[in-house]
Design an enzyme around this catalytic site. Structure first.
Site: not given
Ligand code: ADP
Length: 191
Positions: A126, A138, A149
């Site tokens: 990606r 990203r 993550r």
């Molecule tokens: P991915 O599923 O690819 O890790 P996301 O776009 O869902 O990516 O999330 C990117 C980042 O945003 C996470 O690694 C975190 O830092 C933050 N984040 C997103 N949703 C949450 C959540 N519900 N609680 C805490 N942090 C969040």
């Protein structure tokens, strides 16, 4: 109908949410997208979360719960798809309370199962594709942040699998199948 798409980074939650938006007029609520929008718009909150996100750690429950709360107030269309939320047990409890307050129910939690090797490949690809298309990857799509993550997923988010299983609304699907097959599995669950 309100649903949660649960799964590690790279499981394909966003892709499937996009299809549900098109086909069922549902509303995708991605806390990741909301936080990235806050980051680029340079708000105080955006500045606060930027470093945490780039490292791959979770931002505070308070911030993401606040973001979701705002979104539940408007038109509900075909229902909500929670994508990347909840990610902690505290967020799951908060979501239950928020839905109850607005007279809504949680109808399905779909766990998209994949293995770590595939996740790393998908995310690395990606990032490469974004760069090849002339954009930027990203900030958290690099190997170091990805490790953080994944660990955040296993430590903080995967307990939600047991939580929703106990509540009786969890269904697991094979996230390694083709996009169309995954879409069909989800559709079968939603009816
Ligand atoms: P991915 O599923 O690819 O890790 P996301 O776009 O869902 O990516 O999330 C990117 C980042 O945003 C996470 O690694 C975190 O830092 C933050 N984040 C997103 N949703 C949450 C959540 N519900 N609680 C805490 N942090 C969040």
């Amino acid at each position: 109908m309100n649903i949660i798409l649960l799964g590690p980074p790279g499981a394909g939650k966003g892709t499937q949410a996009g299809r549900l938006v098109e086909k069922r007029d549902m509303i995708q609520l991605s806390t990741g997208d909301m936080l990235r929008a806050a980051k680029t718009s340079g708000t105080e909150m955006g500045k606060k979360v930027a470093e945490v996100m780039d490292r791959g750690e979770l931002v505070t429950d308070e911030i993401v719960i606040g973001l979701i709360r705002e979104q539940l107030e408007g038109d509900k269309k075909g229902g909500f798809i929670f994508d990347g939320f909840p990610r902690t047990l505290a967020q799951a409890d908060a979501l239950a309370a928020l839905l109850e307050d607005c007279g809504e129910t949680l109808d399905a939690v779909i766990e998209m199962q994949v293995n770590d090797e595939v996740l790393v490949d998908r995310i690395v690809n990606r990032a490469k594709e974004a760069v090849a298309a002339g954009g930027t990857a990203r900030a958290d799509d690099n190997e170091e942040s990805l490790k953080v993550r994944l660990m955040a997923y296993y430590k903080q988010t995967s307990p939600l699998i047991g939580y929703y299983h106990a509540k009786g609304n969890l269904t697991a699907i094979d996230g390694l199948a083709s996009m169309e097959e995954v879409e069909a599995s989800i559709s079968a669950i939603l009816g």
